[in-house]
Design a protein around this motif. Structure first.
Motif, short mmCIF file in Angstrom:
data_model
loop_
_atom_site.label_atom_id
_atom_site.label_comp_id
_atom_site.label_asym_id
_atom_site.label_seq_id
_atom_site.Cartn_x
_atom_site.Cartn_y
_atom_site.Cartn_z
N UNK A 178 0.84 -1.20 0.00
CA UNK A 178 0.00 0.00 0.00
C UNK A 178 0.87 1.25 0.00
N UNK A 179 1.91 1.26 0.84
CA UNK A 179 2.80 2.42 0.88
C UNK A 179 3.48 2.63 -0.47
N UNK A 180 3.93 1.56 -1.08
CA UNK A 180 4.57 1.64 -2.39
C UNK A 180 3.59 2.18 -3.43
N UNK A 181 2.35 1.70 -3.42
CA UNK A 181 1.35 2.16 -4.39
C UNK A 181 1.05 3.65 -4.21
N UNK A 182 0.92 4.09 -2.96
CA UNK A 182 0.63 5.50 -2.70
C UNK A 182 1.80 6.38 -3.14
N UNK A 183 3.02 5.98 -2.79
CA UNK A 183 4.19 6.77 -3.18
C UNK A 183 4.35 6.82 -4.69
N UNK A 184 4.11 5.71 -5.38
CA UNK A 184 4.20 5.72 -6.84
C UNK A 184 3.12 6.59 -7.46
N UNK A 185 1.91 6.55 -6.92
CA UNK A 185 0.83 7.39 -7.45
C UNK A 185 1.21 8.86 -7.32
N UNK A 186 1.76 9.24 -6.18
CA UNK A 186 2.19 10.63 -5.98
C UNK A 186 3.33 10.98 -6.93
N UNK A 187 4.31 10.09 -7.05
CA UNK A 187 5.47 10.35 -7.89
C UNK A 187 5.14 10.42 -9.37
N UNK A 188 4.14 9.65 -9.81
CA UNK A 188 3.79 9.61 -11.22
C UNK A 188 2.60 10.50 -11.58
N UNK A 189 2.09 11.25 -10.63
CA UNK A 189 0.93 12.11 -10.90
C UNK A 189 1.15 13.10 -12.04
N UNK A 190 2.34 13.72 -12.15
CA UNK A 190 2.54 14.63 -13.30
C UNK A 190 2.39 13.93 -14.65
N UNK A 191 2.78 12.67 -14.75
CA UNK A 191 2.60 11.93 -16.00
C UNK A 191 1.13 11.68 -16.28
N UNK A 192 0.36 11.42 -15.25
CA UNK A 192 -1.09 11.22 -15.43
C UNK A 192 -1.74 12.51 -15.93
N UNK A 193 -1.31 13.66 -15.38
CA UNK A 193 -1.86 14.94 -15.85
C UNK A 193 -1.49 15.19 -17.31
N UNK A 194 -0.27 14.88 -17.67
CA UNK A 194 0.16 15.06 -19.06
C UNK A 194 -0.62 14.13 -19.99
N UNK A 195 -0.85 12.92 -19.56
CA UNK A 195 -1.64 11.97 -20.37
C UNK A 195 -3.04 12.50 -20.61
N UNK A 196 -3.67 13.06 -19.57
CA UNK A 196 -5.01 13.65 -19.75
C UNK A 196 -4.96 14.82 -20.73
N UNK A 197 -3.93 15.65 -20.63
CA UNK A 197 -3.79 16.79 -21.54
C UNK A 197 -3.60 16.30 -22.97
N UNK A 198 -2.84 15.25 -23.15
CA UNK A 198 -2.62 14.70 -24.49
C UNK A 198 -3.91 14.13 -25.07
N UNK A 199 -4.68 13.47 -24.22
CA UNK A 199 -5.93 12.85 -24.68
C UNK A 199 -6.97 13.89 -25.07
N UNK A 200 -6.91 15.07 -24.47
CA UNK A 200 -7.93 16.09 -24.74
C UNK A 200 -7.45 17.17 -25.70
N UNK A 201 -6.21 17.06 -26.18
CA UNK A 201 -5.69 18.07 -27.11
C UNK A 201 -6.51 18.04 -28.40
#
Length: 108
Positions: free
Chosen positions: A49-72
């Motif tokens: 659980x700790x690993x999943x939470x830390x990875x989600x936080x660390x990779x959040x900027x990539x998720x935002x970029x993916x959403x921006x790419x999908x809606x461009x």
């Protein structure tokens, strides 16, 4: 710091905490007793659980970029992804925004 090292260090911190717990109050006998197995299983769940939470936080900027790419949409020019995150992720976002600008200017 590169994305590779950020993820590596997040995982290393979680594993280090687990090892420190095993060196401290947690002991395992041979054969493993039911109570010990339950403690180890609970520890594994906490680590995952700790690993999943830390990875989600660390990779959040990539998720935002993916959403921006999908809606461009080139039919609605001017929309750009917000540049956030550390080094490599910010560079990737800047490159994506530059690509959008080139495509929009070519389309015009």
């Amino acid at each position: 710091m590169t994305l590779y090292w950020r993820i590596f260090l997040l995982n290393a911190a979680v594993f280090l905490a687990a090892v420190l717990l095993l060196l401290g109050p947690v002991t395992v006998s041979t054969p493993v007793l039911l109570g010990e197995a339950l403690v180890l299983l609970a520890g594994l769940v906490v680590i995952l659980i700790a690993n999943a939470v830390l990875l989600r936080i660390g990779l959040a900027p990539l998720a935002r970029l993916t959403r921006a790419m999908a809606t461009a949409d080139l039919l609605r020019p001017g929309s750009r992804a917000t540049v956030t995150g550390p080094g490599e992720i910010a560079e990737l976002t800047k490159t994506f925004n530059a690509m959008l600008a080139r495509l929009e200017s070519e389309r015009a």
